[in-house]
Design a protein around this motif. Structure first.
Motif, PDB file in Angstrom:
ATOM      1  N   THR A  67       0.822  -1.215   0.000  1.00 38.91           N
ATOM      2  CA  THR A  67       0.000   0.000   0.000  1.00 38.91           C
ATOM      3  C   THR A  67       0.859   1.270   0.000  1.00 38.91           C
ATOM      4  OG1 THR A  67      -0.228   0.313   2.411  1.00 38.91           O
ATOM      5  CG2 THR A  67      -1.740  -1.232   1.357  1.00 38.91           C
ATOM      6  N   TYR A  68       2.135   1.131   0.315  1.00 33.78           N
ATOM      7  CA  TYR A  68       3.019   2.312   0.294  1.00 33.78           C
ATOM      8  C   TYR A  68       3.597   2.560  -1.095  1.00 33.78           C
ATOM      9  CZ  TYR A  68       3.012   1.345   5.345  1.00 33.78           C
ATOM     10  OH  TYR A  68       2.640   1.083   6.634  1.00 33.78           O
ATOM     11  N   LEU A  69       3.491   1.570  -1.965  1.00 33.57           N
ATOM     12  CA  LEU A  69       4.032   1.713  -3.317  1.00 33.57           C
ATOM     13  C   LEU A  69       2.874   1.963  -4.283  1.00 33.57           C
ATOM     14  CD1 LEU A  69       6.488  -1.337  -3.124  1.00 33.57           C
ATOM     15  CD2 LEU A  69       6.964   1.049  -2.574  1.00 33.57           C
ATOM     16  N   SER A  70       3.168   2.006  -5.562  1.00 30.94           N
ATOM     17  CA  SER A  70       2.093   2.144  -6.543  1.00 30.94           C
ATOM     18  C   SER A  70       2.267   1.054  -7.589  1.00 30.94           C
ATOM     19  CB  SER A  70       2.148   3.509  -7.215  1.00 30.94           C
ATOM     20  OG  SER A  70       3.215   3.560  -8.141  1.00 30.94           O
ATOM     21  N   GLU A  71       1.220   0.831  -8.334  1.00 31.69           N
ATOM     22  CA  GLU A  71       1.280  -0.211  -9.365  1.00 31.69           C
ATOM     23  C   GLU A  71       2.408   0.101 -10.344  1.00 31.69           C
ATOM     24  OE1 GLU A  71       0.646  -2.248 -13.025  1.00 31.69           O
ATOM     25  OE2 GLU A  71       0.313  -0.099 -12.839  1.00 31.69           O
ATOM     26  N   SER A  72       2.454   1.350 -10.820  1.00 30.55           N
ATOM     27  CA  SER A  72       3.476   1.681 -11.819  1.00 30.55           C
ATOM     28  C   SER A  72       4.866   1.672 -11.194  1.00 30.55           C
ATOM     29  CB  SER A  72       3.167   3.031 -12.462  1.00 30.55           C
ATOM     30  OG  SER A  72       3.279   4.055 -11.505  1.00 30.55           O
ATOM     31  N   GLY A  73       4.944   2.106  -9.929  1.00 26.17           N
ATOM     32  CA  GLY A  73       6.237   2.105  -9.246  1.00 26.17           C
ATOM     33  C   GLY A  73       6.767   0.689  -9.050  1.00 26.17           C
ATOM     34  N   MET A  74       5.890  -0.207  -8.636  1.00 23.39           N
ATOM     35  CA  MET A  74       6.320  -1.601  -8.448  1.00 23.39           C
ATOM     36  C   MET A  74       6.739  -2.202  -9.783  1.00 23.39           C
ATOM     37  SD  MET A  74       3.590  -3.166  -5.709  1.00 23.39           S
ATOM     38  CE  MET A  74       4.507  -4.616  -5.194  1.00 23.39           C
TER      39      MET A  74
ATOM     40  N   PRO B 122       3.570  15.250  -8.659  1.00 18.79           N
ATOM     41  CA  PRO B 122       3.569  14.112  -9.567  1.00 18.79           C
ATOM     42  C   PRO B 122       4.686  13.136  -9.171  1.00 18.79           C
ATOM     43  CG  PRO B 122       3.826  16.215 -10.746  1.00 18.79           C
ATOM     44  CD  PRO B 122       4.064  16.483  -9.294  1.00 18.79           C
ATOM     45  N   SER B 123       4.317  11.886  -8.918  1.00 13.74           N
ATOM     46  CA  SER B 123       5.309  10.897  -8.508  1.00 13.74           C
ATOM     47  C   SER B 123       4.747   9.509  -8.736  1.00 13.74           C
ATOM     48  CB  SER B 123       5.642  11.067  -7.021  1.00 13.74           C
ATOM     49  OG  SER B 123       6.431   9.975  -6.564  1.00 13.74           O
ATOM     50  N   HIS B 124       5.588   8.559  -9.079  1.00 18.32           N
ATOM     51  CA  HIS B 124       5.097   7.183  -9.170  1.00 18.32           C
ATOM     52  C   HIS B 124       5.518   6.365  -7.945  1.00 18.32           C
ATOM     53  CE1 HIS B 124       9.090   6.411 -11.043  1.00 18.32           C
ATOM     54  NE2 HIS B 124       8.976   5.271 -10.397  1.00 18.32           N
ATOM     55  N   HIS B 125       5.976   7.059  -6.905  1.00 16.02           N
ATOM     56  CA  HIS B 125       6.432   6.357  -5.709  1.00 16.02           C
ATOM     57  C   HIS B 125       5.314   6.070  -4.703  1.00 16.02           C
ATOM     58  CE1 HIS B 125      10.659   6.095  -6.602  1.00 16.02           C
ATOM     59  NE2 HIS B 125      10.644   7.353  -6.998  1.00 16.02           N
ATOM     60  N   GLY B 126       4.071   6.315  -5.093  1.00 18.68           N
ATOM     61  CA  GLY B 126       2.961   5.992  -4.210  1.00 18.68           C
ATOM     62  C   GLY B 126       3.026   6.767  -2.902  1.00 18.68           C
ATOM     63  N   HIS B 127       2.531   6.147  -1.845  1.00 20.89           N
ATOM     64  CA  HIS B 127       2.491   6.793  -0.538  1.00 20.89           C
ATOM     65  C   HIS B 127       3.900   7.095  -0.024  1.00 20.89           C
ATOM     66  CE1 HIS B 127       0.860   7.895   3.294  1.00 20.89           C
ATOM     67  NE2 HIS B 127       1.536   6.967   3.929  1.00 20.89           N
ATOM     68  N   ASP B 128       4.834   6.205  -0.332  1.00 22.53           N
ATOM     69  CA  ASP B 128       6.231   6.393   0.072  1.00 22.53           C
ATOM     70  C   ASP B 128       6.851   7.673  -0.482  1.00 22.53           C
ATOM     71  OD1 ASP B 128       7.029   4.511   1.834  1.00 22.53           O
ATOM     72  OD2 ASP B 128       7.976   3.171   0.372  1.00 22.53           O
ATOM     73  N   ALA B 129       6.192   8.275  -1.459  1.00 19.57           N
ATOM     74  CA  ALA B 129       6.773   9.452  -2.112  1.00 19.57           C
ATOM     75  C   ALA B 129       7.128  10.541  -1.109  1.00 19.57           C
ATOM     76  CB  ALA B 129       5.809   9.996  -3.162  1.00 19.57           C
ATOM     77  N   PHE B 130       6.382  10.646  -0.013  1.00 20.23           N
ATOM     78  CA  PHE B 130       6.682  11.729   0.939  1.00 20.23           C
ATOM     79  C   PHE B 130       8.064  11.548   1.564  1.00 20.23           C
ATOM     80  CE2 PHE B 130       5.172   8.994   4.389  1.00 20.23           C
ATOM     81  CZ  PHE B 130       5.882   9.439   5.496  1.00 20.23           C
ATOM     82  N   LEU B 131       8.548  10.288   1.571  1.00 22.05           N
ATOM     83  CA  LEU B 131       9.902  10.023   2.063  1.00 22.05           C
ATOM     84  C   LEU B 131      10.927   9.986   0.927  1.00 22.05           C
ATOM     85  CD1 LEU B 131       9.063   7.181   4.601  1.00 22.05           C
ATOM     86  CD2 LEU B 131       9.869   9.481   5.168  1.00 22.05           C
ATOM     87  N   VAL B 132      10.460   9.618  -0.266  1.00 18.78           N
ATOM     88  CA  VAL B 132      11.385   9.377  -1.384  1.00 18.78           C
ATOM     89  C   VAL B 132      11.651  10.650  -2.197  1.00 18.78           C
ATOM     90  CG1 VAL B 132      11.774   8.018  -3.477  1.00 18.78           C
ATOM     91  CG2 VAL B 132      10.585   6.982  -1.531  1.00 18.78           C
ATOM     92  N   GLU B 133      10.603  11.444  -2.412  1.00 17.33           N
ATOM     93  CA  GLU B 133      10.743  12.640  -3.262  1.00 17.33           C
ATOM     94  C   GLU B 133      11.347  13.774  -2.438  1.00 17.33           C
ATOM     95  OE1 GLU B 133      10.209  12.635  -6.398  1.00 17.33           O
ATOM     96  OE2 GLU B 133       8.722  11.087  -6.861  1.00 17.33           O
ATOM     97  N   THR B 134      12.554  13.564  -1.953  1.00 20.55           N
ATOM     98  CA  THR B 134      13.103  14.535  -1.001  1.00 20.55           C
ATOM     99  C   THR B 134      13.430  15.882  -1.654  1.00 20.55           C
ATOM    100  OG1 THR B 134      15.208  13.420  -1.309  1.00 20.55           O
ATOM    101  CG2 THR B 134      13.990  12.896   0.690  1.00 20.55           C
ATOM    102  N   ASP B 135      13.727  15.877  -2.961  1.00 22.23           N
ATOM    103  CA  ASP B 135      14.054  17.153  -3.609  1.00 22.23           C
ATOM    104  C   ASP B 135      12.858  18.098  -3.592  1.00 22.23           C
ATOM    105  OD1 ASP B 135      16.568  16.347  -4.048  1.00 22.23           O
ATOM    106  OD2 ASP B 135      16.358  15.997  -6.212  1.00 22.23           O
ATOM    107  N   ILE B 136      11.746  17.592  -4.108  1.00 19.86           N
ATOM    108  CA  ILE B 136      10.582  18.472  -4.220  1.00 19.86           C
ATOM    109  C   ILE B 136       9.975  18.738  -2.840  1.00 19.86           C
ATOM    110  CG2 ILE B 136       9.025  16.536  -4.825  1.00 19.86           C
ATOM    111  CD1 ILE B 136       8.735  20.109  -6.096  1.00 19.86           C
TER     112      ILE B 136
END
Lengths: 403, 241
Positions: free
Chosen positions: A250-257, A367-381
Motif C-alpha cells: 500500500t506504500y508503493l504504486s502499481e506503476s512504481g512496483m 507528480p510521482s510514481h512512488h505511491g504513498h512512500d513518495a513523501f519520504l522518497v521525493e526529497t528534492d521536491i
C-alpha cells in the motif's frame, strides 16, 4: 528501498546533525496519570524524543516533526546508542528523514530546533504495550489502553510544556505523522504558526481501514500471538511480517512496483512456492527486517489510532469545514499523485475546506510514481516545498479574518 | 508596419481602394494584405499587462482569489506591494510548485470543477486572467466569480482582433491569433470570444462593467467602442448590476 545502495551524509559531514542520543522524559506518573481520549487513565508515561539544532533564546524556532506508523524519534543523524540500546538497525543508516533535517537542509538545524517524539503505544522508548505495567510487573500487552492521534498530540504538548516551549514555528509530518500535524493545528490552534501535512487526509479511507484490518487479523491469528502475551517467548513473527508485507504494497504504486521489480525472477523459475520473483524477495526482506524492529502489539495499537482518526467527526460534528474553522496556522498540504493509501482527492478535501473559509492554503499534488512512500522518497521536491514554506516572509494576512 | 490597429486596418482598406481604382493588381494587393496580416502583433515587454492594471486599480488590504494563477506573479506582487490577502487556484503542478516556492498560497485544482462550497462574497476580487476561453463551462465560471467575489476581473484574447480576422479571411485556416499561435488541435482556447460577445453577455445577464481596458498593438488604453476590431486583448472589471 533498502536493497539499493544509499549515499548518506556521514556523521562528520557538515550537512549531518552528526551523532545523536535519544532522551526520555516522564510526562505522567502512576500517582498523576494522564486521561486518554478513550476514557482510560495511563501512568507512568515516558516519552523518548530527539532534538537537533539550538533553541533560540526566545524559544520561538521550534519545528516539531511527527513520525508515521512504524517511525521513531530518530529523525536525523547517527544514533550513538544504537548498539547499547539494542537497536542494531540504526547502525548502518541515519535517521528516517535525514535528507530533510540537518544543517543547510530544508528543516535547517542552523535556524530551527527540530524535535520529534516517539508516539504513545509505539515501541521505541515511549510507553507502549511492551512496557512494564507497574500494577502487574509484566508487560501491558493488550491491557494497554487504546490510544488516539489526539492522545499523541496531547502527549507531545506535555513534552513541549516540560521543555518550556510554548509555540511551534511549524509542525510537519507525513502519513500518520501528517494527521498528527493536522491534529496539532486543530487541538492547539494558538500554539502552531505553520502546519505542513504530507500524504495525509483528515481521515483514513475505507480501503485503508480494510488494509489495517487484514494486517491486524494476520497478527492476531498467528499461533504465537497468544492474546498479546508473547513477551519472553516466541513472537508472532509470521503474522507481523505478513502485516508489514501487505502494508508495504500500500506504500508503493502499481506503476512504481512495475518499474522497480517488473516480473523479474530471483531464481530460474523453480515452479515451487519459494521466493522466486524480485518483488517477492523485496517484500520478504521488508517483512523479516520489520519483525526485528517492531512490536506486534504496538502495530495493533498504532494502526487502530490511524483507523479512529477523523478530524471532521471530532472537531466539526462530521462537517470538515466546521472543524477546520478553528485552525489559525498557515497550512500547506502536499499529496502525491500515485498515493492510493491517502489519495490526492482525499488530501485535497482538507485544503478545499480551508480555502472555502477564506483561509490561505497551499495545496500541491506532487507528480510521482512512488505511491504513498513518495513523501519520504521525493526529497528534492518535498525539501523545496518545506524550505520555501518555512521561509520568513512578510505575510500580513497569515491569519484570515473570521468570516 | 502599423503602429496602431487603426493604421493597419486603414492601410488594408486603402490598398483595397487602390485595387478597385486599378492602381495595383490583385496579386500585389494579396501580397500586401498577407504581409500585414502575417506581421506579428506587438506585445508589451515584461510581465502581463493585466497585472500592472490590477496592481494599480485594486485597493490595499483587500482580498483576491486568482483563478488560474499560473506561477503566482500577480499574487506575489499584490501580497508584497498592496498587503492583499491572496489565494490562487491552478491546475498545472509545475506552476503550483512555483507558486509555493515564492510563498504564494495556491490550491491545485481544475477550475472546471467549479467553486462549489466557496461562500458568497468570500473575496473582494476574483480574477480570471486569460483563462475564460479555456474553460469547459465559461458562463458557469463567470456566474460563480460574481457570487464568490464582490468584483470580477476578466481578461481574454479578443478573437475579433483585425489581424485574426484577416488571417482567417486570407489563409482560410483557423489561426486563433493568440500569443503562442497554437494549432487548432493544440490550443487550450476552446471557447474563443470577442469583446462584443463578452459585452453582449454582460448586458444580457445584467452584469455591470465598471472599468475596461484594451491592449492594441502593444499599447494599453481604456477600452474604446471600436476596440472589438483593434484590441488584441481586453480586461474588464465587472460586478453584479
Amino acid at each position: 528501498m533498502s536493497e539499493k545502495p544509499h549515499i548518506y551524509d556521514l556523521p562528520d559531514s557538515p550537512h549531518s546533525v552528526g551523532w545523536t542520543e535519544p532522551r526520555t522524559l516522564r510526562l505522567a506518573s502512576s500517582e498523576a496519570p494522564m486521561k486518554l481520549e478513550g476514557g482510560a487513565s495511563l501512568g507512568p508515561i515516558d516519552v523518548e524524543f530527539e532534538t537537533y539544532g539550538a533553541l533560540s533564546t526566545s524559544r520561538d524556532n521550534v519545528v516539531l516533526v511527527a513520525h508515521a506508523l512504524s517511525g521513531d524519534a530518530h529523525v536525523a543523524g547517527w544514533d550513538k546508542t544504537a548498539e547499547a540500546l539494542g537497536r542494531p538497525w540504526r547502525v548502518r543508516k541515519p535517521g528516517w528523514w535525514d535528507p530533510i533535517v540537518g544543517p543547510g537542509k530544508p528543516l535547517d538545524t542552523n535556524r530551527f530546533a527540530v524535535i520529534c517524539a516517539n508516539v504513545l503505544g509505539s515501541c521505541y522508548g515511549t510507553t507502549g504495550p511492551p512496557s512494564l505495567d507497574p500494577s502487574t510487573g509484566r508487560p501491558y500487552g493488550l491491557s494497554f489502553p487504546v490510544v488516539t492521534v489526539g492522545d499523541w498530540v496531547r502527549v507531545q504538548a506535555r513534552l513541549l510544556d516540560a521543555l518550556g516551549i510554548q509555540r511551534l514555528r511549524a509542525v510537519v509530518g507525513g502519513s500518520l505523522g501528517g494527521q498528527q500535524a493536522l491534529e496539532w493545528a486543530l487541538a492547539f490552534p494558538d500554539r502552531v504558526d505553520k502546519c505542513i501535512v504530507l500524504a495525509a487526509s483528515p481521515r483514513l479511507s475505507t480501503q485503508g481501514l480494510g488494509f489495517n484490518a487484514v494486517g491486524r487479523f494476520s497478527i492476531m491469528n498467528d499461533p504465537h500471538f497468544r492474546g498479546g502475551e508473547y513477551y519472553g517467548g516466541p513472537i508472532p513473527h509470521a503474522g507481523l511480517a505478513a502485516a508489514r508485507m501487505l502494508a508495504h504494497i500500500t506504500y508503493l504504486s502499481e506503476s512504481g512496483m512495475h518499474s522497480t521489480f517488473g516480473r523479474k525472477f530471483r531464481t530460474k523459475g523453480n515452479h515451487g512456492f519459494g521466493v522466486e520473483f524480485e518483488v517477492e524477495s523485496y517484500l520478504d526482506y521488508q517483512g523479516k527486517t520489520f519483525v526485528e524492529r517492531f512490536d506486534a502489539n504496538s502495530y495493533l495499537y498504532v494502526t487502530r489510532a490511524m483507523d479512529y482518526y477523523d478530524a471532521a467527526a471530532h472537531w466539526g460534528g462530521g462537517d470538515l469545514v466546521e472543524a477546520v474553522r478553528r485552525i489559525r496556522s498557515e497550512v500547506m498540504v502536499a499529496s502525491f499523485s500515485s498515493d492510493w493509501l491517502y489519495p490526492p482527492a482525499r488530501c485535497k478535501e482538507f485544503a478545499l475546506a480551508l480555502c472555502r473559509l477564506g483561509k490561505p492554503i497551499t495545496y500541491v499534488e506532487v507528480p510521482s510514481h512512488h505511491g504513498h512512500d513518495a513523501f519520504l522518497v521525493e526529497t528534492d521536491i518535498v525539501g523545496k516545498l518545506l524550505s520555501s514554506f518555512l521561509a520568513d516572509r512578510r505575510r500580513p494576512h497569515v491569519i484570515a479574518k473570521e468570516g | 508596419m502599423p503602429k496602431t490597429g487603426r493604421d493597419g486596418v486603414d492601410k488594408v482598406v486603402s490598398a483595397i481602394i487602390k485595387r478597385i481604382d486599378g492602381d495595383i493588381d490583385g496579386a500585389s494587393l494579396a501580397q500586401f494584405v498577407r504581409l500585414i496580416a502575417q506581421s506579428p502583433p506587438v506585445w508589451p515587454v515584461g510581465g502581463r499587462w493585466q497585472d500592472t492594471i490590477i496592481g494599480t486599480e485594486i485597493p490595499s488590504g483587500c482580498s483576491v482569489l486568482d483563478l488560474g494563477c499560473g506561477t503566482g506573479e500577480l499574487l506575489e506582487k499584490l501580497m508584497t506591494e498592496k498587503d492583499v490577502r491572496v489565494q490562487g487556484l491552478e491546475i498545472d503542478p509545475e506552476a503550483v510548485i512555483a507558486c509555493a516556492v515564492r510563498g504564494v498560497p495556491v490550491l491545485q485544482m481544475d477550475l472546471d470543477e467549479g467553486l462549489e462550497g466557496f461562500p458568497d462574497g468570500g473575496f473582494d476580487y476574483v480574477v480570471l486572467e486569460e483563462t475564460l476561453q479555456t474553460l469547459r463551462r465559461p458562463l458557469t465560471m463567470l456566474g460563480e466569480m460574481l457570487r464568490v467575489g464582490r468584483h470580477g476581473i476578466v481578461s481574454f484574447p479578443n478573437v475579433a482582433y483585425w489581424r485574426t480576422r484577416l488571417a482567417l479571411a486570407l489563409q482560410g485556416s483557423i489561426a486563433v491569433g493568440e500569443r503562442g499561435g497554437h494549432a487548432w488541435h493544440a490550443t487550450p482556447n476552446i471557447h474563443p470570444l470577442s469583446i462584443r460577445d463578452f459585452l453582449d453577455w454582460a448586458h444580457e445577464h445584467r452584469v455591470r462593467v465598471t472599468k475596461a481596458f484594451a491592449l492594441s498593438e502593444g499599447t494599453v488604453r481604456p477600452l474604446a467602442p471600436e476596440d472589438n476590431l483593434y484590441a488584441q486583448e481586453a480586461l474588464f472589471f465587472i460586478s453584479r448590476g
